[in-house]
Design a protein around this motif. Structure first.
Motif, PDB file in Angstrom:
ATOM      1  N   LEU A 199      34.708 -42.128  13.375  1.00 38.39           N
ATOM      2  CA  LEU A 199      33.492 -42.476  13.605  1.00 38.39           C
ATOM      3  C   LEU A 199      33.490 -44.215  13.737  1.00 38.39           C
ATOM      4  CD1 LEU A 199      30.280 -42.171  13.545  1.00 38.39           C
ATOM      5  CD2 LEU A 199      30.165 -42.334  11.268  1.00 38.39           C
ATOM      6  N   ASN A 200      32.821 -44.464  14.815  1.00 36.41           N
ATOM      7  CA  ASN A 200      32.709 -45.879  15.046  1.00 36.41           C
ATOM      8  C   ASN A 200      31.491 -46.393  15.476  1.00 36.41           C
ATOM      9  OD1 ASN A 200      32.565 -48.660  16.212  1.00 36.41           O
ATOM     10  ND2 ASN A 200      34.891 -48.399  16.623  1.00 36.41           N
ATOM     11  N   LYS A 201      30.522 -46.665  14.233  1.00 36.48           N
ATOM     12  CA  LYS A 201      29.015 -47.067  14.329  1.00 36.48           C
ATOM     13  C   LYS A 201      28.847 -48.444  15.419  1.00 36.48           C
ATOM     14  CE  LYS A 201      27.337 -44.409  10.482  1.00 36.48           C
ATOM     15  NZ  LYS A 201      26.474 -44.682   9.195  1.00 36.48           N
ATOM     16  N   ALA A 202      29.816 -49.106  15.357  1.00 37.77           N
ATOM     17  CA  ALA A 202      29.559 -50.375  16.183  1.00 37.77           C
ATOM     18  C   ALA A 202      29.512 -50.087  17.512  1.00 37.77           C
ATOM     19  CB  ALA A 202      30.520 -51.490  15.710  1.00 37.77           C
ATOM     20  N   SER A 203      30.388 -49.163  17.933  1.00 39.14           N
ATOM     21  CA  SER A 203      30.654 -48.901  19.497  1.00 39.14           C
ATOM     22  C   SER A 203      29.715 -47.716  19.723  1.00 39.14           C
ATOM     23  CB  SER A 203      31.918 -48.681  19.785  1.00 39.14           C
ATOM     24  OG  SER A 203      32.871 -49.877  19.592  1.00 39.14           O
ATOM     25  N   GLN A 204      29.087 -46.845  18.820  1.00 35.37           N
ATOM     26  CA  GLN A 204      28.303 -45.820  19.022  1.00 35.37           C
ATOM     27  C   GLN A 204      29.120 -44.646  19.457  1.00 35.37           C
ATOM     28  OE1 GLN A 204      24.832 -48.547  20.029  1.00 35.37           O
ATOM     29  NE2 GLN A 204      24.046 -46.551  19.755  1.00 35.37           N
ATOM     30  N   TYR A 205      30.162 -44.179  18.784  1.00 38.68           N
ATOM     31  CA  TYR A 205      31.102 -43.005  19.247  1.00 38.68           C
ATOM     32  C   TYR A 205      31.438 -42.552  18.244  1.00 38.68           C
ATOM     33  CZ  TYR A 205      35.952 -44.906  18.957  1.00 38.68           C
ATOM     34  OH  TYR A 205      36.917 -45.493  18.684  1.00 38.68           O
ATOM     35  N   VAL A 206      31.898 -40.915  18.484  1.00 39.02           N
ATOM     36  CA  VAL A 206      32.351 -40.300  17.362  1.00 39.02           C
ATOM     37  C   VAL A 206      33.368 -39.358  18.130  1.00 39.02           C
ATOM     38  CG1 VAL A 206      30.471 -38.638  17.394  1.00 39.02           C
ATOM     39  CG2 VAL A 206      32.272 -38.521  15.428  1.00 39.02           C
ATOM     40  N   GLY A 240      20.317 -45.850  14.715  1.00 45.77           N
ATOM     41  CA  GLY A 240      20.064 -45.278  13.407  1.00 45.77           C
ATOM     42  C   GLY A 240      20.559 -44.155  13.193  1.00 45.77           C
ATOM     43  N   SER A 241      21.332 -43.340  13.810  1.00 45.14           N
ATOM     44  CA  SER A 241      21.984 -42.274  13.519  1.00 45.14           C
ATOM     45  C   SER A 241      22.784 -42.307  12.143  1.00 45.14           C
ATOM     46  CB  SER A 241      22.915 -41.600  14.625  1.00 45.14           C
ATOM     47  OG  SER A 241      21.988 -41.404  15.819  1.00 45.14           O
ATOM     48  N   GLN A 242      22.986 -41.165  11.215  1.00 41.70           N
ATOM     49  CA  GLN A 242      23.569 -41.388   9.985  1.00 41.70           C
ATOM     50  C   GLN A 242      24.602 -40.285  10.046  1.00 41.70           C
ATOM     51  OE1 GLN A 242      20.853 -41.463   6.615  1.00 41.70           O
ATOM     52  NE2 GLN A 242      19.368 -43.023   7.702  1.00 41.70           N
ATOM     53  N   SER A 243      24.481 -39.094  10.450  1.00 48.54           N
ATOM     54  CA  SER A 243      25.202 -38.011  10.196  1.00 48.54           C
ATOM     55  C   SER A 243      25.574 -37.405  11.770  1.00 48.54           C
ATOM     56  CB  SER A 243      24.505 -36.829   9.438  1.00 48.54           C
ATOM     57  OG  SER A 243      24.170 -37.493   8.217  1.00 48.54           O
ATOM     58  N   PHE A 244      27.060 -36.924  11.734  1.00 49.72           N
ATOM     59  CA  PHE A 244      27.581 -36.527  12.961  1.00 49.72           C
ATOM     60  C   PHE A 244      28.540 -35.256  12.722  1.00 49.72           C
ATOM     61  CE2 PHE A 244      26.575 -40.667  14.672  1.00 49.72           C
ATOM     62  CZ  PHE A 244      26.429 -41.495  13.699  1.00 49.72           C
ATOM     63  N   PHE A 245      28.202 -34.424  13.567  1.00 45.65           N
ATOM     64  CA  PHE A 245      29.039 -32.959  13.443  1.00 45.65           C
ATOM     65  C   PHE A 245      29.399 -32.690  14.754  1.00 45.65           C
ATOM     66  CE2 PHE A 245      26.406 -32.259   9.484  1.00 45.65           C
ATOM     67  CZ  PHE A 245      25.282 -33.249   9.733  1.00 45.65           C
ATOM     68  N   TRP A 246      30.727 -32.050  14.459  1.00 42.29           N
ATOM     69  CA  TRP A 246      31.445 -31.050  15.596  1.00 42.29           C
ATOM     70  C   TRP A 246      31.311 -29.679  15.277  1.00 42.29           C
ATOM     71  CZ3 TRP A 246      32.907 -33.159  19.999  1.00 42.29           C
ATOM     72  CH2 TRP A 246      33.105 -34.459  20.069  1.00 42.29           C
ATOM     73  N   TYR A 247      30.853 -29.018  16.148  1.00 43.22           N
ATOM     74  CA  TYR A 247      30.922 -27.536  16.342  1.00 43.22           C
ATOM     75  C   TYR A 247      31.721 -27.126  17.512  1.00 43.22           C
ATOM     76  CZ  TYR A 247      26.655 -27.618  13.226  1.00 43.22           C
ATOM     77  OH  TYR A 247      25.730 -27.825  12.188  1.00 43.22           O
ATOM     78  N   ARG A 248      32.267 -25.909  17.200  1.00 47.14           N
ATOM     79  CA  ARG A 248      33.116 -25.246  18.088  1.00 47.14           C
ATOM     80  C   ARG A 248      32.342 -24.098  18.432  1.00 47.14           C
ATOM     81  NH1 ARG A 248      38.671 -23.391  15.657  1.00 47.14           N
ATOM     82  NH2 ARG A 248      37.313 -22.061  14.766  1.00 47.14           N
ATOM     83  N   GLN A 249      32.097 -23.840  19.880  1.00 43.21           N
ATOM     84  CA  GLN A 249      31.673 -22.498  20.440  1.00 43.21           C
ATOM     85  C   GLN A 249      32.418 -22.021  21.328  1.00 43.21           C
ATOM     86  OE1 GLN A 249      27.654 -23.286  22.476  1.00 43.21           O
ATOM     87  NE2 GLN A 249      27.114 -21.436  21.778  1.00 43.21           N
ATOM     88  N   VAL A 285      24.091 -35.200  16.264  1.00 41.26           N
ATOM     89  CA  VAL A 285      23.981 -36.529  15.754  1.00 41.26           C
ATOM     90  C   VAL A 285      22.563 -36.253  15.216  1.00 41.26           C
ATOM     91  CG1 VAL A 285      23.370 -38.784  16.193  1.00 41.26           C
ATOM     92  CG2 VAL A 285      25.367 -37.659  17.336  1.00 41.26           C
ATOM     93  N   THR A 286      22.410 -36.871  13.876  1.00 43.92           N
ATOM     94  CA  THR A 286      21.021 -36.705  13.267  1.00 43.92           C
ATOM     95  C   THR A 286      20.801 -38.173  12.526  1.00 43.92           C
ATOM     96  OG1 THR A 286      19.570 -35.616  11.803  1.00 43.92           O
ATOM     97  CG2 THR A 286      21.899 -35.496  11.174  1.00 43.92           C
ATOM     98  N   SER A 287      19.348 -38.729  12.335  1.00 47.43           N
ATOM     99  CA  SER A 287      19.288 -39.693  11.622  1.00 47.43           C
ATOM    100  C   SER A 287      19.019 -39.330  10.154  1.00 47.43           C
ATOM    101  CB  SER A 287      18.116 -40.412  12.363  1.00 47.43           C
ATOM    102  OG  SER A 287      16.868 -39.633  12.495  1.00 47.43           O
ATOM    103  N   GLY A 288      19.449 -38.452   9.850  1.00 48.41           N
ATOM    104  CA  GLY A 288      19.141 -37.963   8.431  1.00 48.41           C
ATOM    105  C   GLY A 288      18.119 -37.039   8.086  1.00 48.41           C
TER     106      GLY A 288
END
Lengths: 116, 110
Positions: free
Chosen positions: B65-72, B29-38, B91-94
């Protein structure tokens, strides 16, 4: 300049002492968050607030307390009940807590808490 | 338990090469995907976010992003020594709650 400020940068706590970490934002964001980061671990949510005068516990709230009296401010108190407080504490904010794009979180510079 | 998995690395690439960072997530059900650099001792800074399947490009960075395979994934072209950092996937579900991975440490060798 819009952003999130945290103070102090470093904080030392003596045993049995409560300490408060400051977080202020001027982004006009509704939602604010506190995370804890330990070496080799991901960020873990302590508390979050989606609106003034309301806040919710995150995954690791025990030993911590917060208040949200103003939209701009979300201070975190580490109480003496938190037995292992040494960590990097990060404050974040987002426009609101829900909806695509609304929930993009931006982080402050962090406070490193050390136990004496 | 919703999880976000990243290889901790370090991932070492030569300067000028493409760095490929991967992240898998468990919640369909994840909807939004983020990459952060630290950078070491610093706070995370947002690099990119992606909501839809496919690629999103921003300068030298491409999120896939590939939601079917659940990877970003995050590709960094023409890697520079200044790209050496830990990259966090979130990852967030909105809603308010981000689930963070533990991060992948990238080393770009001059």
């Amino acid at each position: 300049d819009g952003g999130i400020t945290q103070s102090p940068k470093y904080l030392f706590r003596k045993e049995g002492q409560n300490v408060t970490l400051s977080c202020e934002q001027n982004l006009n964001h509704d939602a604010m968050y506190w995370y804890r980061q330990d070496p080799g671990q991901g960020l873990r949510l302590i508390y979050y607030s989606q609106i003034v005068n309301d806040f919710q516990k995150g995954d690791i709230a025990e030993g911590y307390s917060v208040s949200r009296e103003k939209k701009e401010s979300f201070p975190l108190t580490v109480t003496s009940a938190q037995k292992n407080p040494t960590a990097f504490y990060l404050c974040a904010s987002s426009r609101s807590g829900t909806g695509k794009g609304q929930e993009t979180q931006y982080f402050g510079p962090g406070t490193r808490l050390l136990v004496l | 338990q919703k999880e976000v998995e990243q290889n901790s690395g370090p991932l070492s690439v030569p300067e000028g090469a493409i760095a490929s960072l991967n992240c898998t997530y468990s919640d369909r059900g994840s909807q939004s995907f983020f990459w952060y650099r630290q950078y070491s001792g610093k706070s995370p800074e947002l690099i990119m976010f992606i909501y839809s399947n496919g690629d999103k490009e921003d300068g030298r960075f491409t999120a896939q992003l590939n939601k079917a395979s659940q990877y970003v994934s995050l590709l960094i072209r023409d890697s520079q020594p200044s790209d050496s950092a830990t990259y966090l996937c979130a990852v967030t579900s909105g809603t308010y709650k981000y689930i963070f991975g533990t991060g992948t440490r990238l080393k770009v060798l001059a």
